[in-house]
Design a protein around this motif. Structure first.
Motif, PDB file in Angstrom:
ATOM      1  N   CYS A  83      63.215  32.491  35.579  1.00  0.00           N
ATOM      2  CA  CYS A  83      63.744  33.478  36.763  1.00  0.00           C
ATOM      3  C   CYS A  83      65.091  33.292  37.114  1.00  0.00           C
ATOM      4  O   CYS A  83      65.951  34.247  37.039  1.00  0.00           O
ATOM      5  CB  CYS A  83      62.977  33.321  38.255  1.00  0.00           C
ATOM      6  SG  CYS A  83      61.066  33.526  37.772  1.00  0.00           S
ATOM      7  N   CYS A  86      66.781  34.963  33.998  1.00  0.00           N
ATOM      8  CA  CYS A  86      66.825  36.237  34.023  1.00  0.00           C
ATOM      9  C   CYS A  86      67.658  37.052  35.033  1.00  0.00           C
ATOM     10  O   CYS A  86      68.454  37.965  34.573  1.00  0.00           O
ATOM     11  CB  CYS A  86      65.327  36.691  34.694  1.00  0.00           C
ATOM     12  SG  CYS A  86      64.915  38.302  34.677  1.00  0.00           S
ATOM     13  N   SER A  91      68.505  40.522  32.246  1.00  0.00           N
ATOM     14  CA  SER A  91      67.707  41.097  31.404  1.00  0.00           C
ATOM     15  C   SER A  91      66.139  40.300  31.517  1.00  0.00           C
ATOM     16  O   SER A  91      66.221  39.255  31.847  1.00  0.00           O
ATOM     17  CB  SER A  91      68.113  41.264  30.090  1.00  0.00           C
ATOM     18  OG  SER A  91      68.409  40.081  29.756  1.00  0.00           O
ATOM     19  N   PRO A  92      65.210  40.749  30.921  1.00  0.00           N
ATOM     20  CA  PRO A  92      63.922  40.066  31.091  1.00  0.00           C
ATOM     21  C   PRO A  92      63.959  38.743  30.089  1.00  0.00           C
ATOM     22  O   PRO A  92      64.492  38.649  29.169  1.00  0.00           O
ATOM     23  CB  PRO A  92      62.854  41.298  30.572  1.00  0.00           C
ATOM     24  CG  PRO A  92      63.348  42.460  30.612  1.00  0.00           C
ATOM     25  CD  PRO A  92      65.032  42.212  30.551  1.00  0.00           C
ATOM     26  N   VAL A  93      63.159  37.944  30.755  1.00  0.00           N
ATOM     27  CA  VAL A  93      62.964  36.580  30.155  1.00  0.00           C
ATOM     28  C   VAL A  93      61.443  36.278  30.013  1.00  0.00           C
ATOM     29  O   VAL A  93      60.859  36.249  30.986  1.00  0.00           O
ATOM     30  CB  VAL A  93      63.620  35.363  30.909  1.00  0.00           C
ATOM     31  CG1 VAL A  93      63.327  34.209  30.159  1.00  0.00           C
ATOM     32  CG2 VAL A  93      65.207  35.583  30.836  1.00  0.00           C
ATOM     33  N   VAL A 123      61.516  39.559  35.371  1.00  0.00           N
ATOM     34  CA  VAL A 123      62.140  40.784  35.011  1.00  0.00           C
ATOM     35  C   VAL A 123      63.142  40.926  36.150  1.00  0.00           C
ATOM     36  O   VAL A 123      62.929  40.698  37.396  1.00  0.00           O
ATOM     37  CB  VAL A 123      61.277  42.013  35.174  1.00  0.00           C
ATOM     38  CG1 VAL A 123      60.268  42.104  33.816  1.00  0.00           C
ATOM     39  CG2 VAL A 123      60.386  42.387  36.512  1.00  0.00           C
ATOM     40  N   PRO A 124      64.486  41.482  35.977  1.00  0.00           N
ATOM     41  CA  PRO A 124      65.392  41.571  37.058  1.00  0.00           C
ATOM     42  C   PRO A 124      65.034  42.741  37.927  1.00  0.00           C
ATOM     43  O   PRO A 124      64.606  43.570  37.642  1.00  0.00           O
ATOM     44  CB  PRO A 124      66.752  41.910  36.060  1.00  0.00           C
ATOM     45  CG  PRO A 124      66.086  42.754  34.950  1.00  0.00           C
ATOM     46  CD  PRO A 124      64.885  41.974  34.601  1.00  0.00           C
ATOM     47  N   THR A 134      65.124  38.480  41.063  1.00  0.00           N
ATOM     48  CA  THR A 134      64.132  38.545  39.853  1.00  0.00           C
ATOM     49  C   THR A 134      62.833  38.656  40.387  1.00  0.00           C
ATOM     50  O   THR A 134      62.520  37.878  41.362  1.00  0.00           O
ATOM     51  CB  THR A 134      64.464  37.279  38.815  1.00  0.00           C
ATOM     52  OG1 THR A 134      64.019  36.227  39.747  1.00  0.00           O
ATOM     53  CG2 THR A 134      65.776  37.199  38.494  1.00  0.00           C
TER      54      THR A 134
END
Length: 251
Positions: A83, A86, A91-93, A123-124, A134
């Protein structure tokens, strides 16, 4: 392809978020509902939400369970985890198998596995070019989320981000920060009220939170106002605890 039941649930989640775009809506309730909806609609066990203050320091604002809240806090304390990455990247991780990411986030991985979580996707939350925080999705099974689930999570996060700064015609970084600061302050009140209610009622924190939410909803009072009343003792803990029984409803 989504089933008709899931389609209805997804529509209901977005309608609920959209309905918050009115004067006086409760941001903490919106974000708490967002984590609950994600845990219910997506292939994850729970969800947690982090928001940044004016100094870009992240705070736990909502979680679908106390275990998730504690893990999010642990992640912040150790300054490592998906998190945080992210938020920094905007951007998503995804970490479909946390065991494979031990070299990247050694302390977080051990903490997550100890709590029963083996996968995490983040996700942000964004408003224009500003990353607000996040949304973390925690799984008890190894595996990637389906593309449609990730898209749904991002969509819910985006609408919630708009809700946070609703009412501002052209929100800038300063006005966004002010709104976030108020949200964070209200969250502190809520945590204190949860502790009061849990102690007075000899109940778990998760249950205390649900009692607070139900009392606030049934009485059309903002969660922060209920929390403040409990802390200042203008509302008794017993009144909130007894509400479920007297109203004839269950949590």
């Amino acid at each position: 392809m989504m089933t008709s039941d899931r389609e209805r649930d997804v529509i209901a989640a977005f309608v609920s978020l959209a309905n918050t775009m009115v004067d006086g809506f409760d941001v903490i309730e919106v974000l708490s509902s967002l984590t609950t909806d994600c845990a219910r609609l997506l292939d994850v066990a729970s969800a947690g939400l982090l928001l940044a203050d004016g100094s870009r320091v992240l705070h736990v604002v909502a979680a679908s369970s106390e275990a998730t809240r504690n893990l999010e806090l642990f992640q912040l304390q150790r300054e490592q985890g998906p998190c945080l990455d992210c938020y920094r990247l905007g951007s998503p991780v995804s970490a479909p198998d946390l065991a494979d990411r031990r070299e990247v986030w050694p302390q977080f991985v051990d903490g997550a596995l100890g709590a029963g979580f083996v996968s995490v996707h983040a996700v942000p939350m964004r408003m224009h070019d500003t990353v607000l925080g996040t949304l973390g999705l925690f799984g008890t099974d190894v595996g990637s989320l389906a593309a449609e689930d990730l898209s749904l999570a991002q969509g819910l996060a985006d609408v919630a981000s708009i809700a946070i700064v609703a009412g501002q015609v052209a929100p800038d970084s300063g006005s966004i920060s002010a709104g976030l600061q108020q949200t964070l302050a209200n969250r502190v009140l809520l945590e204190q009220a949860k502790g009061v209610l849990a102690a007075r009622g000899d109940i778990e924190l998760d249950q205390a939170f649900e009692l607070l939410r139900r009392y606030a909803r049934d009485n059309r009072i903002a969660l922060a106002d209920v929390a403040r009343s409990l802390i200042t003792r203008t509302l008794s803990a017993r009144t909130v605890i007894d509400h479920i029984r007297t109203s004839g409803t269950t949590t």
